[in-house]
Design an enzyme around this catalytic site. Structure first.
Site, PDB file in Angstrom:
ATOM      1  N   LYS A  54       0.843  -1.206   0.000  1.00 44.10           N
ATOM      2  CA  LYS A  54       0.000   0.000   0.000  1.00 44.10           C
ATOM      3  C   LYS A  54       0.873   1.249   0.000  1.00 44.10           C
ATOM      4  O   LYS A  54       0.595   2.218  -0.708  1.00 44.10           O
ATOM      5  CB  LYS A  54      -0.934  -0.020   1.224  1.00 44.10           C
ATOM      6  CG  LYS A  54      -2.044  -1.055   1.078  1.00 44.10           C
ATOM      7  CD  LYS A  54      -2.758  -1.366   2.389  1.00 44.10           C
ATOM      8  CE  LYS A  54      -3.758  -2.515   2.173  1.00 44.10           C
ATOM      9  NZ  LYS A  54      -4.371  -2.998   3.407  1.00 44.10           N
ATOM     10  N   GLN A  98      -4.233  -1.518   9.776  1.00 38.53           N
ATOM     11  CA  GLN A  98      -4.185  -2.849   9.164  1.00 38.53           C
ATOM     12  C   GLN A  98      -4.741  -3.906  10.117  1.00 38.53           C
ATOM     13  O   GLN A  98      -4.311  -4.001  11.274  1.00 38.53           O
ATOM     14  CB  GLN A  98      -2.736  -3.186   8.773  1.00 38.53           C
ATOM     15  CG  GLN A  98      -2.569  -4.496   8.043  1.00 38.53           C
ATOM     16  CD  GLN A  98      -3.193  -4.489   6.640  1.00 38.53           C
ATOM     17  OE1 GLN A  98      -3.110  -3.502   5.921  1.00 38.53           O
ATOM     18  NE2 GLN A  98      -3.823  -5.586   6.267  1.00 38.53           N
ATOM     19  N   ASP A 121     -10.529   3.245   4.541  1.00 35.29           N
ATOM     20  CA  ASP A 121     -10.951   1.839   4.467  1.00 35.29           C
ATOM     21  C   ASP A 121     -12.482   1.736   4.473  1.00 35.29           C
ATOM     22  O   ASP A 121     -13.028   0.658   4.229  1.00 35.29           O
ATOM     23  CB  ASP A 121     -10.405   1.081   5.685  1.00 35.29           C
ATOM     24  CG  ASP A 121      -9.406   0.013   5.296  1.00 35.29           C
ATOM     25  OD1 ASP A 121      -9.240  -0.214   4.085  1.00 35.29           O
ATOM     26  OD2 ASP A 121      -8.805  -0.588   6.199  1.00 35.29           O
TER      27      ASP A 121
END
Ligand code: NAP
Length: 286
Positions: A54, A98, A121
């Site tokens: 990412k 994460q 997200d």
């Protein structure tokens, strides 16, 4: 083989090129680049690879990266303090925590601490609520990526029978909401669904996110249906989808491969969301 192969790699490359172009324009106009902060707690090797991917992808499109790593035994207070600092930092447009986090922490709680305006997200309760209400907001990356692939594949979603197999907060639920927003008639299936193959056979658009290699065979698929395979399963070191591609491709109208289908779209949509968050923070329309 009759199905058209939906090339997620090519679509993701196009999305990334568009983001790079728009990030350059944003940076020139505002004098600073959008920023993406990633937060990894602990040393899970797969998570470290995802976070590294990412950050690399961000740098490639001109997004500034802030790569935060905390020790496996980091306390709830330590993680909370970092998320609050990132929430307050004007250089940080988007924050990604994460998952999974180590067992002594609560991933849902920590994700919920992210400022919804930086929730790239799309997983905070506010983002989920805005999606459920059909209001503008940041959407979870993988379902958003599937919507772009469906646009590419060309089925008319309005009035179509769409079946989503899997009801996770990360994918199945937001996917169903996005399809509903596009006026499909949506059925969401899960491990207790009765006669799953029969439900799947009704689908004009079949989206599978279960995590079981080759669960879906040819006799689960209506001829001509668009089949989107979200599953990622390692079998003897080989990445396999939830759909038995070789068996289903002769029946389907269009199908995503694994790898090279949905997977590349997730990071592309994360970059898009980071730019969108930066634009919203700057008071622009995203
Ligand atoms: P998850 O949280 O484990 O959810 C799996 C879902 O599948 C649950 O709703 C479960 O039902 C359902 N299920 C399990 N066994 C089933 C069965 N035999 N028949 C029907 N439904 C069944 O997984 P997830 O996070 O949504 O991920 C699913 C898959 O997608 C995984 O392979 C994951 O790696 C992949 N994925 C890929 C990406 C990407 O970027 N390409 C992103 C996200 C996920 P219950 O709710 O009843 O337990």
């Amino acid at each position: 083989m009759s199905a058209r192969i939906i090339d997620g790699k090519a679509v993701a490359a196009r999305v990334r090129a568009e983001v790079a172009r728009d990030v350059a324009a944003f940076t020139q106009e505002h004098g600073r680049a959008p920023g993406l902060a990633t937060l990894l707690v602990g040393g899970d090797p797969a998570s470290a690879i995802y976070v590294g991917g990412k950050q690399k992808a961000s740098a490639e499109v001109g997004i500034r990266g802030f790569d935060h790593r905390l020790a496996e035994d980091a306390s709830r207070e330590e993680v909370t303090a970092l998320i609050e600092a990132l929430n307050a930092d004007p250089d940080v447009s988007g924050i990604l925590c994460q998952l999974p986090v180590p067992a002594h922490l609560d991933g849902v709680e920590l994700t919920g601490l992210v400022d919804p305006r930086k929730d790239v997200d799309g997983l905070t309760p506010l983002s989920a609520g805005m999606l459920a209400l059909g209001r503008e907001g940041l959407r979870p990356c993988t379902p958003e990526g599937v919507m772009i692939l469906l646009e590419e594949a060309g089925p008319t979603l309005e009035g179509a029978e769409a079946v989503v197999v899997g009801r996770s907060n990360l994918f199945g639920k937001p996917m169903a909401q996005l399809l509903l927003g596009a006026n499909a008639t949506v059925t969401t299936c899960h491990s207790r669904t009765s006669d799953l193959p029969a439900v799947c056979r009704r689908a004009d658009v079949l989206i599978v996110a279960v995590g079981r290699a080759h669960l879906v065979g040819a006799d689960w698929v209506k001829p001509g249906a668009v089949v989107i395979d979200v599953g990622m399963n390692r079998v003897d070191g080989v990445l396999r989808g939830d759909v038995d591609f070789d068996a289903v491709a002769p029946v389907a109208g269009a199908i995503t491969p694994v790898p090279g289908g949905v997977g590349p779209m997730t990071i592309a949509c994360l970059l898009r969301n980071t730019l969108k968050a930066a634009r919203m923070a700057a008071g622009e329309r995203a």
